[in-house]
Scaffold this motif. Sequence first.
Motif, PDB file in Angstrom:
ATOM      1  N   LEU A  48       0.855  -1.183   0.000  1.00 44.64           N
ATOM      2  CA  LEU A  48       0.000   0.000   0.000  1.00 44.64           C
ATOM      3  C   LEU A  48       0.892   1.234   0.000  1.00 44.64           C
ATOM      4  O   LEU A  48       1.585   1.501   0.976  1.00 44.64           O
ATOM      5  CB  LEU A  48      -0.879   0.021   1.259  1.00 44.64           C
ATOM      6  CG  LEU A  48      -1.850  -1.144   1.426  1.00 44.64           C
ATOM      7  CD1 LEU A  48      -2.525  -1.087   2.786  1.00 44.64           C
ATOM      8  CD2 LEU A  48      -2.896  -1.127   0.322  1.00 44.64           C
ATOM      9  N   ASP A  49       0.929   1.931  -1.086  1.00 46.83           N
ATOM     10  CA  ASP A  49       1.735   3.146  -1.265  1.00 46.83           C
ATOM     11  C   ASP A  49       3.238   2.875  -1.263  1.00 46.83           C
ATOM     12  O   ASP A  49       3.691   1.790  -0.886  1.00 46.83           O
ATOM     13  CB  ASP A  49       1.355   4.229  -0.249  1.00 46.83           C
ATOM     14  CG  ASP A  49       0.027   4.888  -0.623  1.00 46.83           C
ATOM     15  OD1 ASP A  49      -0.325   4.864  -1.816  1.00 46.83           O
ATOM     16  OD2 ASP A  49      -0.654   5.418   0.272  1.00 46.83           O
ATOM     17  N   MET A  50       3.977   3.906  -1.710  1.00 47.18           N
ATOM     18  CA  MET A  50       5.362   3.673  -2.116  1.00 47.18           C
ATOM     19  C   MET A  50       6.423   4.560  -1.491  1.00 47.18           C
ATOM     20  O   MET A  50       7.569   4.507  -1.895  1.00 47.18           O
ATOM     21  CB  MET A  50       5.462   3.867  -3.634  1.00 47.18           C
ATOM     22  CG  MET A  50       4.757   2.824  -4.448  1.00 47.18           C
ATOM     23  SD  MET A  50       5.356   1.172  -4.112  1.00 47.18           S
ATOM     24  CE  MET A  50       7.076   1.404  -4.371  1.00 47.18           C
ATOM     25  N   GLY A  51       6.082   5.433  -0.547  1.00 52.57           N
ATOM     26  CA  GLY A  51       7.112   6.281   0.058  1.00 52.57           C
ATOM     27  C   GLY A  51       7.607   7.368  -0.877  1.00 52.57           C
ATOM     28  O   GLY A  51       7.239   7.415  -2.036  1.00 52.57           O
ATOM     29  N   SER A  52       8.461   8.235  -0.348  1.00 50.70           N
ATOM     30  CA  SER A  52       8.912   9.406  -1.108  1.00 50.70           C
ATOM     31  C   SER A  52      10.096   9.113  -2.013  1.00 50.70           C
ATOM     32  O   SER A  52      10.959   8.325  -1.673  1.00 50.70           O
ATOM     33  CB  SER A  52       9.388  10.518  -0.176  1.00 50.70           C
ATOM     34  OG  SER A  52       8.454  10.751   0.809  1.00 50.70           O
ATOM     35  N   PHE A  53      10.146   9.850  -3.082  1.00 50.52           N
ATOM     36  CA  PHE A  53      11.296   9.810  -3.973  1.00 50.52           C
ATOM     37  C   PHE A  53      12.165  11.040  -3.719  1.00 50.52           C
ATOM     38  O   PHE A  53      11.659  12.127  -3.509  1.00 50.52           O
ATOM     39  CB  PHE A  53      10.810   9.810  -5.429  1.00 50.52           C
ATOM     40  CG  PHE A  53      11.899  10.121  -6.421  1.00 50.52           C
ATOM     41  CD1 PHE A  53      12.901   9.197  -6.654  1.00 50.52           C
ATOM     42  CD2 PHE A  53      11.915  11.328  -7.091  1.00 50.52           C
ATOM     43  CE1 PHE A  53      13.907   9.482  -7.548  1.00 50.52           C
ATOM     44  CE2 PHE A  53      12.917  11.614  -7.999  1.00 50.52           C
ATOM     45  CZ  PHE A  53      13.920  10.690  -8.229  1.00 50.52           C
ATOM     46  N   GLY A  54      13.473  10.832  -3.726  1.00 46.98           N
ATOM     47  CA  GLY A  54      14.371  11.985  -3.733  1.00 46.98           C
ATOM     48  C   GLY A  54      14.743  12.520  -2.370  1.00 46.98           C
ATOM     49  O   GLY A  54      15.207  13.634  -2.247  1.00 46.98           O
ATOM     50  N   ASP A  55      14.576  11.743  -1.313  1.00 52.09           N
ATOM     51  CA  ASP A  55      14.948  12.282  -0.016  1.00 52.09           C
ATOM     52  C   ASP A  55      16.268  11.708   0.478  1.00 52.09           C
ATOM     53  O   ASP A  55      16.610  11.838   1.644  1.00 52.09           O
ATOM     54  CB  ASP A  55      13.834  12.066   1.006  1.00 52.09           C
ATOM     55  CG  ASP A  55      13.521  10.592   1.203  1.00 52.09           C
ATOM     56  OD1 ASP A  55      14.249   9.767   0.641  1.00 52.09           O
ATOM     57  OD2 ASP A  55      12.559  10.289   1.898  1.00 52.09           O
ATOM     58  N   ASN A  56      17.008  11.052  -0.419  1.00 52.30           N
ATOM     59  CA  ASN A  56      18.338  10.542  -0.081  1.00 52.30           C
ATOM     60  C   ASN A  56      18.340   9.452   0.978  1.00 52.30           C
ATOM     61  O   ASN A  56      19.377   9.111   1.518  1.00 52.30           O
ATOM     62  CB  ASN A  56      19.250  11.669   0.426  1.00 52.30           C
ATOM     63  CG  ASN A  56      19.814  12.453  -0.733  1.00 52.30           C
ATOM     64  OD1 ASN A  56      19.845  11.950  -1.853  1.00 52.30           O
ATOM     65  ND2 ASN A  56      20.217  13.668  -0.478  1.00 52.30           N
ATOM     66  N   LYS A  57      17.197   8.937   1.300  1.00 52.40           N
ATOM     67  CA  LYS A  57      17.173   7.860   2.280  1.00 52.40           C
ATOM     68  C   LYS A  57      17.090   6.533   1.543  1.00 52.40           C
ATOM     69  O   LYS A  57      17.173   6.465   0.335  1.00 52.40           O
ATOM     70  CB  LYS A  57      15.973   8.027   3.224  1.00 52.40           C
ATOM     71  CG  LYS A  57      16.025   9.302   4.020  1.00 52.40           C
ATOM     72  CD  LYS A  57      17.099   9.247   5.104  1.00 52.40           C
ATOM     73  CE  LYS A  57      17.206  10.614   5.769  1.00 52.40           C
ATOM     74  NZ  LYS A  57      18.386  10.762   6.575  1.00 52.40           N
ATOM     75  N   ILE A  58      16.912   5.472   2.315  1.00 56.13           N
ATOM     76  CA  ILE A  58      16.902   4.154   1.694  1.00 56.13           C
ATOM     77  C   ILE A  58      15.750   4.021   0.700  1.00 56.13           C
ATOM     78  O   ILE A  58      14.637   4.438   0.950  1.00 56.13           O
ATOM     79  CB  ILE A  58      16.833   3.065   2.783  1.00 56.13           C
ATOM     80  CG1 ILE A  58      18.177   3.004   3.495  1.00 56.13           C
ATOM     81  CG2 ILE A  58      16.464   1.727   2.192  1.00 56.13           C
ATOM     82  CD1 ILE A  58      18.236   1.940   4.562  1.00 56.13           C
ATOM     83  N   ASN A  59      16.082   3.450  -0.418  1.00 61.71           N
ATOM     84  CA  ASN A  59      15.125   3.219  -1.478  1.00 61.71           C
ATOM     85  C   ASN A  59      14.160   2.096  -1.082  1.00 61.71           C
ATOM     86  O   ASN A  59      14.526   1.173  -0.368  1.00 61.71           O
ATOM     87  CB  ASN A  59      15.956   2.822  -2.705  1.00 61.71           C
ATOM     88  CG  ASN A  59      15.141   2.472  -3.884  1.00 61.71           C
ATOM     89  OD1 ASN A  59      14.389   1.506  -3.869  1.00 61.71           O
ATOM     90  ND2 ASN A  59      15.295   3.260  -4.912  1.00 61.71           N
ATOM     91  N   ILE A  60      12.937   2.172  -1.567  1.00 61.58           N
ATOM     92  CA  ILE A  60      11.915   1.186  -1.204  1.00 61.58           C
ATOM     93  C   ILE A  60      12.337  -0.235  -1.585  1.00 61.58           C
ATOM     94  O   ILE A  60      12.038  -1.194  -0.872  1.00 61.58           O
ATOM     95  CB  ILE A  60      10.541   1.528  -1.855  1.00 61.58           C
ATOM     96  CG1 ILE A  60       9.430   0.579  -1.383  1.00 61.58           C
ATOM     97  CG2 ILE A  60      10.588   1.470  -3.374  1.00 61.58           C
ATOM     98  CD1 ILE A  60       8.826   0.921  -0.093  1.00 61.58           C
TER      99      ILE A  60
END
Length: 697
Positions: A48-60
């Motif tokens: 359910l949903d995918m988290g933010s892009f571009g915040d320099n944190k761990i990728n989904i």
Amino acid sequence: MTHRPTVSIQSLGGIPNFEKQTSITGSAHVLTYKALAKKVEQEIKVLLDMGSFGDNKINIVDQLQIEGIGDLSQLDAVIISHVHNDHLGNIIQLIKAGYTGLVYMSHTSKAIIQPILYDMLALASVEHDLIISKNTKFGIKADKMLSLVESYEKDKHGYEKSHHKHAKQKKQKEVTEEEYLRAKEFLKKYNINYNSDIVKSYLPVPDLPFEEEDIIQFLSQIRSFDKEEDYPLVTKEGLKLRAKFYEAGHIPGAVQTILKFGYDPYNSGAQHQLLYTGDLGRLKEPEIVPEPSLVKEKVDLTLMESTYGNRIHQERGTDQERLIENITTAQDLFMLPAFSLGRGPEVVKLLIDAIDIGTLVLGEGEKIFVDGKLTKEIAMRLLERDPQTYKFLTHPAIKFIDSTHHRKQIYEQEGRKIVIASGGMMQGGSSVPIANKYMSDKNAVFSTVGYQAYGTWGNYLQNNKGLVYTADRFKQMKNKIYHHEYTIEKIINREAQEAILISGQGTKELITILGDLYKLFTTHKYREHIQLQDDEYIYIPQRFWEDERRGSSTIKKAESFLKKYDTEVYHYFYDKIKIIDEDTDYDDDKKYIPTGPGIHIFWDLIGKKYMNSKMDHYSSFSGHADRDELIALLEGNRQKKNHTTILVHGEMPARKELSEHIQKNRLIPNKTILPELYDVLTFDCETGKLIEHKKEE
Ligand SMILES: [Zn+2]
């Protein structure tokens, strides 16, 4: 193992993790339904949903792998509640990593998603191109020098001393001692050591996170369906999953999702029904987007957002009057930054309505500028899809601005300029250059609407504290969570540099700049203003340093960037950085450049001296329901006897307060859970009870 069906929920984002700070910042939840089918245990997994892009944190994708879902074919479906970055952001990474299944969303989300993805790609390309253009010259030279040294040493010692790939691949001609010494000197001067991470990182140009083909591929994997339509998502070995969307009232296309798990939920009723609210809009105050629906089916479990679980919004009416009054009294600029989706069009509609009923009077030739390329593209798609609702967008008073070049029209307009600009929290978008231009103008009025994340300029404007923090204050702030999603290059202007200069001269105050280390490195432009003495250093708290190192190699990226961009500056900064541990006492006679919390302090510095404009905030225009509205929505939904509410997507104080109020309210069942990031909650589908709460080590 129990033979009874279970459903488990794990949040990979949307819950701040104070300790590790490695979470993706947006919402992302994994649901696993397990049951016996033909005597064999089967499972259905949904994201359910995918988290933010571009915040320099761990990728989904990395995150899924850590949590044991490395094989993406294990995922049976992905559902996107709405197309805000913090819910949609990593979807292309998932597709790129090999997810070949379907991605479900509402028809409206599908209609507007394309320009949003192209906008993400454009943002990523800017940084990428900058690195390419700046790194070539130095990179080529450094590479050559390394090759010379390596091949000389290899010949001399008869064995391969390093892993440098060029030395391995190319057959070099004999290197003279003179060439060798010169190359050595060069490497020494720029501190290039072929065993270090630094040099390895300057060679490759980072890949773009995704490309146009990936977007096209993703678009082909989308399936959309109508609200309140019972839709079959997955059928697997006798297990079935169906879904139904309800209006979420948050932005155009935003939906709440009911998931029905069971052997045959269509014919014999679902065995377990779960409601994922996504983000919920306000009750009673709908402008364009309808208010969120109450869910009519009996649910066992609710996964609910809690952004404003500890706030009560203003009434719309008074805010509306104040907005018009602020515009009427503005003599020069009136600017309201608002997201392209949701708040932007909503405020425009309010203004057009005010013009139509005569409460807002425009002068001869005066326009309402709607600035933002994405805003315009989304507006056009919404107008095409729903001409009746979005008819106001064709009003002759509206002038869309979709490029820097056309922005001149705003500056050139005589007298008052009314601007609805993109970049809702002023961490980017057209609101930033406009604010830079007018921030010290006494006749300008700035306004904010909706949620303003900590560390953004919008947040500063909203709170307008005008304080300069001291070292003590910085220490107090260290344990909070910080957001830094803006492009410093775009934000820093002449006034800001001056603020740094002034604060640094003969004072014991902090010199404060910037959010994360990447941006710290890119401050080279302002080094003459910082002027650190020989015994003065830039202190970085250990934890931030480690976080950055753990993240997606931000430091390496910064090092590589700066090395190519300006080696002199790189060394200036690198020599000046000292890592200090959490308990180190700060020395008041030293200048400090904290990272992380620095950004907020930075705005305070600038704000104190330079922000002369009037500021106002309208909380009623929020796209999120407040505490009482969230409770009213929960109360209005039909729920089974052992119903539980899991509170996600909110800061801890908001979730806590909401939970307390839910418990106090006798009309709804009083079970709430506030999971931490990565906890796994498992429920018995037949009784609806929580049977396991597994904590991440
Ligand atoms: Zn949202």
